[in-house]
Scaffold this motif. Structure first.
Motif, mmCIF file in Angstrom:
data_model
loop_
_atom_site.group_PDB
_atom_site.id
_atom_site.type_symbol
_atom_site.label_atom_id
_atom_site.label_comp_id
_atom_site.label_asym_id
_atom_site.label_seq_id
_atom_site.Cartn_x
_atom_site.Cartn_y
_atom_site.Cartn_z
ATOM 1 N N ALA A 101 10.326 -0.418 5.484
ATOM 2 C CA ALA A 101 10.326 -1.840 5.111
ATOM 3 C C ALA A 101 8.903 -2.403 5.168
ATOM 4 O O ALA A 101 8.513 -3.213 4.302
ATOM 5 C CB ALA A 101 11.248 -2.621 6.045
ATOM 6 N N MET A 102 8.133 -1.988 6.171
ATOM 7 C CA MET A 102 6.739 -2.432 6.253
ATOM 8 C C MET A 102 5.938 -1.929 5.058
ATOM 9 O O MET A 102 5.121 -2.660 4.493
ATOM 10 C CB MET A 102 6.109 -1.945 7.561
ATOM 11 C CG MET A 102 6.697 -2.563 8.813
ATOM 12 S SD MET A 102 5.988 -1.853 10.337
ATOM 13 C CE MET A 102 4.293 -2.442 10.216
ATOM 14 N N ILE A 103 6.183 -0.678 4.670
ATOM 15 C CA ILE A 103 5.470 -0.115 3.518
ATOM 16 C C ILE A 103 5.846 -0.867 2.245
ATOM 17 O O ILE A 103 4.997 -1.152 1.393
ATOM 18 C CB ILE A 103 5.775 1.392 3.386
ATOM 19 C CG1 ILE A 103 5.229 2.150 4.599
ATOM 20 C CG2 ILE A 103 5.181 1.961 2.099
ATOM 21 C CD1 ILE A 103 5.720 3.582 4.703
ATOM 22 N N GLY A 104 7.133 -1.206 2.127
ATOM 23 C CA GLY A 104 7.577 -1.950 0.948
ATOM 24 C C GLY A 104 6.936 -3.316 0.841
ATOM 25 O O GLY A 104 6.860 -3.886 -0.261
ATOM 26 N N GLY A 105 6.469 -3.862 1.955
ATOM 27 C CA GLY A 105 5.836 -5.172 1.937
ATOM 28 C C GLY A 105 4.354 -5.143 1.632
ATOM 29 O O GLY A 105 3.721 -6.206 1.549
ATOM 30 N N ILE A 106 3.768 -3.963 1.449
ATOM 31 C CA ILE A 106 2.343 -3.872 1.126
ATOM 32 C C ILE A 106 2.142 -4.326 -0.319
ATOM 33 O O ILE A 106 2.836 -3.849 -1.227
ATOM 34 C CB ILE A 106 1.826 -2.435 1.311
ATOM 35 C CG1 ILE A 106 1.997 -1.992 2.769
ATOM 36 C CG2 ILE A 106 0.358 -2.336 0.906
ATOM 37 C CD1 ILE A 106 1.619 -0.538 3.012
ATOM 38 N N PRO A 107 1.211 -5.213 -0.600
ATOM 39 C CA PRO A 107 0.971 -5.662 -1.984
ATOM 40 C C PRO A 107 0.561 -4.486 -2.876
ATOM 41 O O PRO A 107 -0.038 -3.512 -2.403
ATOM 42 C CB PRO A 107 -0.177 -6.674 -1.849
ATOM 43 C CG PRO A 107 -0.164 -7.079 -0.410
ATOM 44 C CD PRO A 107 0.330 -5.899 0.357
#
Length: 514
Positions: free
Chosen positions: A373-379
């Motif tokens: 989920a954190m990776i998915g939030g990277i622009p």
């Protein structure tokens, strides 16, 4: 008597009998083992065993050389430590498992030749815990059953076996019962002396798993105060080191909860070199640093990412997949915090692969979902230049400007548009080696080489990446692939392997190599 007391008493009696070399070996081996000096442990053990065999040959009986002291228990003690250091401080799992299993199977009964001071059964249990602490509890419970340990109760090895049982309770999510068991020993006349420092660290672990961090710190404070008065303790340096690692881990969590100032947590943090030298302590260091990064007290840069990735891959190589997965997840979270999508994704993929080897995965799978989920939030990555010009742009950067993670993002973005561009693939191999993600960098290189085996420059770049990883199986596969391509009349090489080859395609940053 405990093992450490046995070693001191046996050494004294050997020295009184004129066997100074053997006496030195008996006292030095457990200390060297605790320090993680595997090379010296092997050398001292081998030298002591040579002396022992010579004495047997000269006297016809080991017992005749030093009556009542130099017998099978001492011989087993000397032979024990080369495996113990690998499973202990070096934290090896499956890489040592077959040897430890075979050695434990050959171990005599605890009183067959006199009380054994050490137990390979305990080393075997620890080895299984290194492989997967939470997933091997059934196996370890059987190894530590009353039936399996019958007769060991009156040997110097018994305290270590007792603590193995307590650690098993913690891994079974019964830390409260583990604490109760240890507290029971505290209220006996000989309990604290029997379990010693290792009992204190086990109690700290039980308290930490119950979120009793302040109580755990109090236990460490008492231990450190007692150690300051015991100047002759041969374990002093090793115990102080472990105290620092545990204290840093506990204080960092209290800092994250807002109950401790960051500077108080940073002060006891061991150096990265200490963690490098003691693999079993690396998870504590990473946990402490990640907590401090979350508070902005420690800089989160690509160099930290390289270190954590390197350690994750170490645990993968030695067959300790749970620790490898836990550190890979830490690397993924830290990289996501830096906005390094490729590094974070590679680390998450490594964690997922290692989790596939584990039992009892509910909790760690939740950590994987959180990391993804954190990776998915990277622009999304914004290309710094067109794909055909990106390498020229990156080469033009000064060494102070170079960020290998930024390079990796830009090269990968360019490869999405031109997946078979040989210079870009070479650049990915170079930056992958810098970031210790060479295994991930080989995937697009392999796809290209298999489709175009005549591209010698791409093959050379892939070979360099494989050699950096010590991937001998990959090198053999590459040779077979290139040979098959030559037999099938593959296209001519785009460039040779000789002096005409280009220099490294990317600039490197100071300190890029670890």
């Amino acid at each position: 008597m405990p093992m450490w007391t046995w070693a001191g008493e046996t050494s004294r009696r050997l020295r009184a009998a004129g066997q100074d070399e053997l006496a030195d070996g008996v006292t030095a081996l457990p200390v060297l083992c605790e320090a993680g000096d595997a090379v010296r442990v092997e050398a001292v053990a081998r030298s002591a065993m040579r002396t022992a065999r010579r004495l047997v040959a000269e006297t016809g009986s080991a017992q005749a050389a030093v009556p009542g002291v130099f017998g099978p228990p001492t011989l087993f003690f000397l032979a024990h430590w080369p495996l113990a250091v690998r499973v202990g401080v070096l934290a090896e799992g499956r890489r040592a498992l077959s040897q430890v299993t075979a050695a434990a199977a050959d171990e005599p009964a605890p009183h067959e030749h006199g009380p054994l001071p050490v137990s390979l059964q305990e080393t075997l249990v620890r080895c299984h815990a290194n492989v997967d602490a939470r997933g091997t509890t059934d196996l370890r419970r059987d190894l530590l059953s009353t039936r399996s340990l019958a007769g060991w109760e009156r040997t110097p090895a018994w305290p270590a076996l007792t603590l193995a049982r307590v650690n098993l309770l913690i891994d079974e999510d019964l830390a409260d019962r583990a604490e109760t068991e240890l507290r029971r020993y505290e209220h006996t006349a000989t309990g604290p002396a029997v379990l010693g420092a290792d009992g204190v660290f086990t109690l700290v672990r039980a308290l930490r798993h119950q979120d009793k961090h302040t109580q755990a710190l109090e236990v460490l404070d008492r231990m450190e105060a007692e150690l300051a008065l015991d100047e002759t303790n041969p374990r002093r340096d090793a115990l102080r080191r472990r105290i620092r690692f545990e204290r840093a881990r506990l204080l960092s969590w209290l800092t994250r909860l807002g109950q401790c100032a960051p500077r108080e947590a940073i002060a006891p943090l061991p150096t990265v070199e200490e963690a490098e030298a003691h693999p079993s302590l690396r998870p504590a260091w990473v946990e402490a640093v990640e907590n401090l990064v979350c508070q902005g007290a420690v800089r989160n840069d690509w160099r930290l990412g390289v270190r954590v990735t390197t350690w994750s891959r170490y645990f993968e190589r030695v067959g300790a997949p749970r620790r490898g997965a836990e550190l890979a997840l830490a690397a993924a979270r830290l990289a996501a915090g830096r906005g390094a999508r490729w590094v974070a994704t590679c680390s998450a993929q490594r964690a997922e692969r290692l989790i596939g080897e584990l039992g009892r995965t509910d909790e760690i799978l939740g950590d994987l979902v959180e990391a993804r989920a954190m990776i998915g939030g990277i622009p999304p990555i914004a290309p710094a230049a067109p794909a055909e010009q990106i390498l020229a742009f990156l080469r033009a950067q000064t060494s102070e400007q170079v960020d290998p993670e930024f390079q990796a993002e830009q090269v990968n973005a360019a490869l999405e548009r031109t997946p078979h561009d040989t210079p870009l693939l070479s650049a990915l191999g170079q930056v992958g080696r810098t970031l210790m993600l060479s295994d991930a960098a080989t995937e697009p290189q392999w796809r290209h080489v298999r489709e175009q085996p005549g591209d010698q420059r791409a093959a050379l770049s892939l070979l360099e990446t494989l050699l950096h990883d010590n991937d001998t199986a990959g090198v053999r596969d590459l040779v077979r692939t290139l040979a098959a391509g030559a037999l099938n009349g593959g296209p001519d090489a785009e460039a040779g392997f000789g002096p005409g080859a280009e220099p490294p395609v990317l600039a490197t940053a100071p300190g890029a190599a670890f």
